[in-house]
Design a protein around this motif. Sequence first.
Motif, PDB file in Angstrom:
ATOM      1  N   ALA A   2      30.296 -22.322   9.135  1.00 29.04           N
ATOM      2  CA  ALA A   2      31.410 -21.507   9.738  1.00 29.04           C
ATOM      3  C   ALA A   2      31.764 -22.230  11.060  1.00 29.04           C
ATOM      4  O   ALA A   2      33.136 -22.563  11.229  1.00 29.04           O
ATOM      5  CB  ALA A   2      31.284 -20.121   9.738  1.00 29.04           C
ATOM      6  N   GLN A   3      30.814 -22.306  11.997  1.00 27.88           N
ATOM      7  CA  GLN A   3      31.327 -22.792  13.221  1.00 27.88           C
ATOM      8  C   GLN A   3      31.836 -24.257  13.121  1.00 27.88           C
ATOM      9  O   GLN A   3      32.529 -24.688  14.097  1.00 27.88           O
ATOM     10  CB  GLN A   3      30.099 -22.748  14.127  1.00 27.88           C
ATOM     11  N   ASN A   4      31.140 -24.928  12.361  1.00 27.83           N
ATOM     12  CA  ASN A   4      31.675 -26.528  12.209  1.00 27.83           C
ATOM     13  C   ASN A   4      33.212 -26.282  11.680  1.00 27.83           C
ATOM     14  O   ASN A   4      33.816 -27.223  12.216  1.00 27.83           O
ATOM     15  CB  ASN A   4      30.933 -27.160  11.329  1.00 27.83           C
ATOM     16  N   SER A  54      35.790 -28.400  13.927  1.00 37.33           N
ATOM     17  CA  SER A  54      36.776 -29.460  13.248  1.00 37.33           C
ATOM     18  C   SER A  54      38.111 -29.130  13.106  1.00 37.33           C
ATOM     19  O   SER A  54      38.773 -30.059  12.754  1.00 37.33           O
ATOM     20  CB  SER A  54      35.988 -30.058  12.093  1.00 37.33           C
ATOM     21  N   GLY A  55      38.459 -27.932  13.273  1.00 35.11           N
ATOM     22  CA  GLY A  55      39.872 -27.435  13.217  1.00 35.11           C
ATOM     23  C   GLY A  55      40.180 -27.206  11.633  1.00 35.11           C
ATOM     24  O   GLY A  55      41.398 -26.848  11.595  1.00 35.11           O
ATOM     25  N   GLN A  56      39.275 -27.144  10.849  1.00 31.81           N
ATOM     26  CA  GLN A  56      39.592 -26.713   9.629  1.00 31.81           C
ATOM     27  C   GLN A  56      39.842 -25.279   9.293  1.00 31.81           C
ATOM     28  O   GLN A  56      40.415 -24.884   8.484  1.00 31.81           O
ATOM     29  CB  GLN A  56      38.489 -26.938   8.541  1.00 31.81           C
ATOM     30  N   ALA A  57      39.466 -24.479  10.393  1.00 31.07           N
ATOM     31  CA  ALA A  57      39.821 -23.381  10.434  1.00 31.07           C
ATOM     32  C   ALA A  57      39.875 -22.791  11.901  1.00 31.07           C
ATOM     33  O   ALA A  57      39.314 -23.339  12.841  1.00 31.07           O
ATOM     34  CB  ALA A  57      38.561 -22.588   9.538  1.00 31.07           C
ATOM     35  N   THR A  58      40.463 -21.712  12.288  1.00 34.01           N
ATOM     36  CA  THR A  58      40.336 -21.033  13.680  1.00 34.01           C
ATOM     37  C   THR A  58      39.822 -19.719  13.398  1.00 34.01           C
ATOM     38  O   THR A  58      39.545 -19.230  12.093  1.00 34.01           O
ATOM     39  CB  THR A  58      41.735 -20.558  14.148  1.00 34.01           C
ATOM     40  N   VAL A  59      39.299 -19.310  14.493  1.00 32.01           N
ATOM     41  CA  VAL A  59      38.412 -17.727  14.407  1.00 32.01           C
ATOM     42  C   VAL A  59      39.447 -16.782  13.742  1.00 32.01           C
ATOM     43  O   VAL A  59      39.071 -16.024  12.950  1.00 32.01           O
ATOM     44  CB  VAL A  59      38.160 -17.312  15.848  1.00 32.01           C
ATOM     45  N   LYS A  60      40.806 -17.025  13.923  1.00 29.43           N
ATOM     46  CA  LYS A  60      41.646 -15.681  13.666  1.00 29.43           C
ATOM     47  C   LYS A  60      42.070 -16.060  11.935  1.00 29.43           C
ATOM     48  O   LYS A  60      41.980 -15.275  11.302  1.00 29.43           O
ATOM     49  CB  LYS A  60      43.119 -16.285  14.345  1.00 29.43           C
ATOM     50  N   SER A  61      41.999 -17.403  11.738  1.00 27.91           N
ATOM     51  CA  SER A  61      42.193 -17.697  10.166  1.00 27.91           C
ATOM     52  C   SER A  61      41.019 -17.222   9.278  1.00 27.91           C
ATOM     53  O   SER A  61      41.096 -16.688   8.397  1.00 27.91           O
ATOM     54  CB  SER A  61      42.331 -19.020   9.648  1.00 27.91           C
ATOM     55  N   ARG A  62      39.878 -17.102  10.061  1.00 32.23           N
ATOM     56  CA  ARG A  62      38.672 -16.784   9.314  1.00 32.23           C
ATOM     57  C   ARG A  62      38.972 -15.149   9.495  1.00 32.23           C
ATOM     58  O   ARG A  62      38.415 -14.664   8.382  1.00 32.23           O
ATOM     59  CB  ARG A  62      37.080 -17.043  10.264  1.00 32.23           C
ATOM     60  N   LEU A 101      41.566  -8.995  15.303  1.00 33.74           N
ATOM     61  CA  LEU A 101      42.618 -10.122  15.200  1.00 33.74           C
ATOM     62  C   LEU A 101      42.792 -10.448  16.767  1.00 33.74           C
ATOM     63  O   LEU A 101      42.842 -11.586  17.111  1.00 33.74           O
ATOM     64  CB  LEU A 101      43.800  -9.707  14.435  1.00 33.74           C
ATOM     65  N   LYS A 102      42.704  -9.384  17.574  1.00 34.44           N
ATOM     66  CA  LYS A 102      43.158  -9.752  18.937  1.00 34.44           C
ATOM     67  C   LYS A 102      42.010 -10.347  19.471  1.00 34.44           C
ATOM     68  O   LYS A 102      42.403 -11.611  20.347  1.00 34.44           O
ATOM     69  CB  LYS A 102      43.352  -8.200  19.393  1.00 34.44           C
ATOM     70  N   LYS A 103      40.814 -10.004  19.391  1.00 36.22           N
ATOM     71  CA  LYS A 103      39.902 -10.785  19.919  1.00 36.22           C
ATOM     72  C   LYS A 103      39.606 -12.320  19.362  1.00 36.22           C
ATOM     73  O   LYS A 103      39.538 -13.253  20.211  1.00 36.22           O
ATOM     74  CB  LYS A 103      38.520  -9.912  19.097  1.00 36.22           C
ATOM     75  N   ALA A 104      40.048 -12.609  18.039  1.00 28.88           N
ATOM     76  CA  ALA A 104      39.916 -13.774  17.383  1.00 28.88           C
ATOM     77  C   ALA A 104      41.046 -14.773  18.292  1.00 28.88           C
ATOM     78  O   ALA A 104      40.699 -15.841  18.656  1.00 28.88           O
ATOM     79  CB  ALA A 104      40.417 -13.644  15.975  1.00 28.88           C
TER      80      ALA A 104
END
Lengths: 464, 434, 102
Positions: free
Chosen positions: A8-10, A14-22, A49-52
């Motif tokens: 998840a952190q990778n 790598s930009g494959q995901a953001t915290v928000k998208s997760r 979501l706000k925190k993300a």
Amino acid sequence: MITEFSKAQNQIKSGQATVKSRVEYFLKRIEEFDGELNSFITITGEEALKKAEQMDTLFSEKGEEVFEKMPLFGLVFSAKDMYLTEGVKTTAGSKLLSDFVPPYSSTVISRLTEAGAILIGKTNQDAWAHGSSGENSDFGVTKNPWDKSRVPGGSSSGAAVSVAAGFCDFAMGTDTGGSVRLPASFTNVVGLKPTYGAISRYGVIAMASSLDTMGNFAISSSDSKKIFDIVKGQDGFDQTVLDVNGAAPKTKYTIGVPKQYFSEGMDPSVERLVLDAIEKISQMGHKVVEVELPSTDYAISAYYVICPAEVSSNLGRYDGVRMGLNRDAFGDEAKRRIMLGTYVLESGYVDAYYNKAVAVRDLIKSEFEQAFSKVDLMLAPVSPTLPFKLGEKSNDPLSMYLADVYTVAINIAGVCALSVPCGFSDDLPVGLQIIGPSFGEQMVFDLAQSYQEATDWHTKSPKL
Amino acid sequence: MNKYKTIIGLEVHIEQNTESKMFCRCSGRYFEKEPNSNTCPVCLGLPGAMPFANRKAIQNTILFGLSFGCEIAKYSKFDRKHYFYPDLPKSFQISQYDLPLCGEGVCEFGFGKVRIKRIHQEEDTGKLTHIEEAGAKSSLVDFNRSGVPLMEMVTEPDFTSADDVVTFLKYVQKVVRYLGISDADMEKGSMRLEANISLSPDGSLPDYKVELKNINSFKFLKGAIEAEVKRQEEALNSGEKLIQETRGYDQVRKKTVRQRVKETASDYRYFPEPDLLPIVLTDKDIDEVRSRLPELPIAKQLRFESSFGVSVQYAELLTEDRDKADFFEHLVKETKLDPKKIASELINNKNYEGVSSVEEFKRIFERENPTLESDIDLITGIVSKVLEANQDAVAKYKAGKLEVIGFLIGQVQRELKGKADPAETKKILENLLS
Amino acid sequence: MHTVTKNDVARVASLSKLTLTPAETELFEKQLSEIVTHIDKIATLEISSSQKHTESGTLLKMREDTIDELNKLTPNEALSNTNSKKSGMFEVKYVFSQTDES
């Protein structure tokens, strides 16, 4: 080893995901599937979501150093509704506290949040953590994602399901007599019951103060270890917490199998899978020997004296004055335990029951100490049965209590244990219990990790 | 003449003056604060909160125990004492049941021995006030006091009169103030008393006792106990059977009155507090506390009598509190004045109130004793006259009874109406006698 | 062997400040009896707790006598979860004072 956390952190790095998208991904899954499973009582989507968004900004400003400063950066978790969360409703699964909004947070929640984890919601549970099936919740039963006609195990039912169903990266539960390990075993996830005194209980609604431990659920044992390492240690609020460095991992372990943990009445398919797992571990080069825990038979009795005694005391504060509804709002199981606890502490019975149970606790402790003077770790089943049908035991409290037969002694002894997936019978998961001495978590995680590297049970997920 | 023996045992609650509460970091000072402004999750009994013991409070209780000769337990523990009451937020009080911190002790008084049964550590409750609006009564709870450290001392039934009880309690109050661990103020409730009173025709312990409670002033203590003794005496004389009950004191009618007892459980269901560690003390722990033990009032009083020649009554007044006693000793050392003179000045002269430095004392002393005579010729003349008139004393002095010089100084002072400089006088006397 | 009677249930409920319906009383009498019968197997064991003193010097594990304002609640926070308050205090039905002047 590639773990779920590092995967998840990778993705974030790598930009494959953001915290928000997760967070959005998990919220969507919850919306889609939790209506039926009912693993959450409260979803804190907006705050998450706000925190993300804040965390994504932080990452774009600071780069990868955020992962060093915050080891759980971007990971999403749920917490059993026993954990107090400031400003977020905390119910203990009981309608008595259905409107309780705590003015402070538990140490565990604060530490996880400081380490960068994001709370996505509060999970369903047996009210006040009384139960082994998850059915005793005032917010409806939680269903097992592997077979929705069956229980997920309790009392941390929703927490286990939230991980098994892929609603978050990890979950916090509480384990007083098996309440993390049993649902972990029933839902095919890893579940840790830490050593009593390793993690602060401050800010977590007390069930039985001398037995309560702050456990976690994850897919892999090294993720579970990561959570444990963040939340453990003294906080200045829980005097029973010790800062102890337990035994370090070894390359080869001497492992005990307590013969009293393979008793009559055990489901043969469970027994076969657990014995297979033990065989597998032996083949990995560890030495397996038989050990004795002769007083195992008395563990349930001692547990169902000490636990209700402390329950009756801890639930006295719910009188409808400072918080919550009045005592009529307690459900049957809470009333049963309060009355049983009051009974065993009454002056006429305290010697026969409570004091005797404390003596049994001493005995069980010393038997575990003796066993651990000969072996590093022990292996045992978590549950004598496969996940049972919803409603099967709900009218028979005694048979429900007996479901904890292989887990309660570990709480009484105060040692640590981990449930790790070890196979399926009729498409229902079974867990193996790895038991370690006091503060022996690092050895437990180490053996569990090598077992998970050699097996793929934990990679299987239920079809929702 | 009383044909019954009065038997009284005491339970004394003393609230400590620690900075923080017993089990949380809220302030220990709650007096006259805004209601519920001095609480936290722990002392408010919120879900999830648990106690964390205050070391200082435990050490204070050990100190209190040591000052009454109590045996300090190497192993003691906290227990939960269960009952439901709105001022008790957790539904249990953290107290000590079978293993108290301080065990048996004994203390000697003029009237006899008082045996201490035990002293244990516990926590205070919240405070209730009662209101009535439109005929409907209700109670209001303020938790500012909840969790303040309390010590409970229990004595054996060793008292036989109200006077003995007053003497003892005043001493207890003096001791805790010496130790600096409490204000022990009965009016403010930081010292509370329960007296168990019964009357015995033959000296043996009767099968009942009356618990006298809620006396919040020394002023009413004696009257309350005497009124209760009288009530019991009259009841026994008229053949009435006395029963176990709780009574309070009506200060206006000067009578004890039956009190409604709180409607709580009779069974406290004690068990060891699982959230706290047992109190396991080493010899070093106890010795460390012992080293903080000051000279206690009784010892100090005796020393003042013997070293400074101060009267029993003055010695008692001077040792009333530690600051006063310390200041007196300091003055004796620094001013070289006659200790008895210092004592009588301090006790009888209002002008010294609030004085705390030697300089200030001297200033007032000189103002109050304006013509302190130090004219050597004048004193020498008087001294010669005194020696002439007291040949016996001179002979005794010369035979080695040096203490008669005190008598001779006194004679000179009499001539000079107490205004002779004592140091000068002594010097001149010694010169003339040698 | 202990059995739980209807009287036991009533007494224990009252000590626990629980109000039971007659149906509940009956149900709990049966269920508590079963459980007590099960736990009775330890009542007959001839053992007693040793009260181990393995830990020593626990004074060191206690806290300093200092105040921490961070954990303190404001009166509003303290009263935030109650519906029965008056003049900044919790209001309850009238009870007799146990330590205060009545």
